[in-house]
Design a protein around this motif. Sequence first.
Motif, mmCIF file in Angstrom:
data_model
loop_
_atom_site.group_PDB
_atom_site.id
_atom_site.type_symbol
_atom_site.label_atom_id
_atom_site.label_comp_id
_atom_site.label_asym_id
_atom_site.label_seq_id
_atom_site.Cartn_x
_atom_site.Cartn_y
_atom_site.Cartn_z
ATOM 1 N N UNK A 117 0.833 -1.202 0.000
ATOM 2 C CA UNK A 117 0.000 0.000 0.000
ATOM 3 C C UNK A 117 0.870 1.256 0.000
ATOM 4 N N UNK A 118 1.997 1.187 0.706
ATOM 5 C CA UNK A 118 2.907 2.338 0.728
ATOM 6 C C UNK A 118 3.630 2.483 -0.606
ATOM 7 N N UNK A 119 4.059 1.366 -1.181
ATOM 8 C CA UNK A 119 4.720 1.406 -2.482
ATOM 9 C C UNK A 119 3.778 1.901 -3.578
ATOM 10 N N UNK A 120 2.503 1.549 -3.472
ATOM 11 C CA UNK A 120 1.520 2.042 -4.443
ATOM 12 C C UNK A 120 1.352 3.553 -4.317
ATOM 13 N N UNK A 121 1.409 4.046 -3.079
ATOM 14 C CA UNK A 121 1.342 5.497 -2.869
ATOM 15 C C UNK A 121 2.543 6.180 -3.522
ATOM 16 N N UNK A 122 3.732 5.603 -3.339
ATOM 17 C CA UNK A 122 4.932 6.168 -3.952
ATOM 18 C C UNK A 122 4.833 6.140 -5.476
#
Length: 260
Positions: A117-122
Amino acid sequence: MMNDWPHYLCVLEKKGAETDYEAGLLFKRILAENLTEFVMSEQSVPYLADILSHYYFYFPSDERREILALAQKHYENERVKDGGGQVYSEVLEQMRGFLEGSRYFNLHGFIVFRLRVWLELLRKCVDNAVNDFLLEKEYQEFIKLLKYFVALQEPKMDLIHVTANEDGQINLLDEHYQAIEWSEDNMQWDWDDSFVDEEDQLVSMLITVAPHRVMLHRNVHARFPKAADTLKHVFENRVTLCKRCKLCQEVSKHLTLKEK
C-alpha cells in the motif's frame, strides 16, 4: 531493486531474570511505531528514486532529478502517510503484526513484500510527478513558439491596457483608455469561439496585435492568473503589472470585449 541495505540488531538486555514478557511486547510496540515513522519520513526518497529509475529509465538523468523533486513534493502533500492516515495506519499494523512473531527484521524485504500500500502510494506520486513534468515541458515549448511568433510580428499598437469589469469580462483599452474596436484589419479569427475560453482568447488577441507594451491591471492577474502568467513569459519586459491605479478603481462596468 535496492542492494547493500544495513542490518541492525535490536536486543532487550537481561537484568538478572528473563526479560518480562509484557516489557517485550511494549518494546515491540514502541519499535513498530518508530520504524513506521522512519519508513514514512526517511525512506520515501530512495524508494521514489528506485521506482523512477525502474519505470521511467528512459528519461535523462537531469530530467529524472527534476521529476524526483516533484515526486517528493507530491509525497509530502499526501495526508494518508501522516499519523492517523490510512497508509500510516496500515503500515503500523503490518509492523506490529510482524514484530510480534519475529525476532529478525529485514526492513527492505519487509517493505517490498508487506508494504504494498505504501509502495503504491509512492508509485502514484511518481506517476503524478511525470505528468506534471511533461505538462510543464509542453508549456515551455509552447511559450518558446509564442515568443518566436511575437518577435516576427510588426507591433500594431503602442500600448494596450488589459482590465476586467466586475462581471469578469475582459476589456482592452488603448493608450488613451478608450475601448479598442477589433476589425479584420487588426485581428483575424481562425478558431471556433465555442472551444476557446476567455483567457486563451485574450492571449491570442494580444499575441496577434503584438503591442509594444501591455499593462495588466490588478483585476486581470487576480481573475485570470493563467493568461497573466503566459503573457508575462511571452512578452517579458514589455508587460507591466499595475499595482493600484485610478483605472483599476474607476473602470467602467459596461465596457466589454468587442469583436467582429
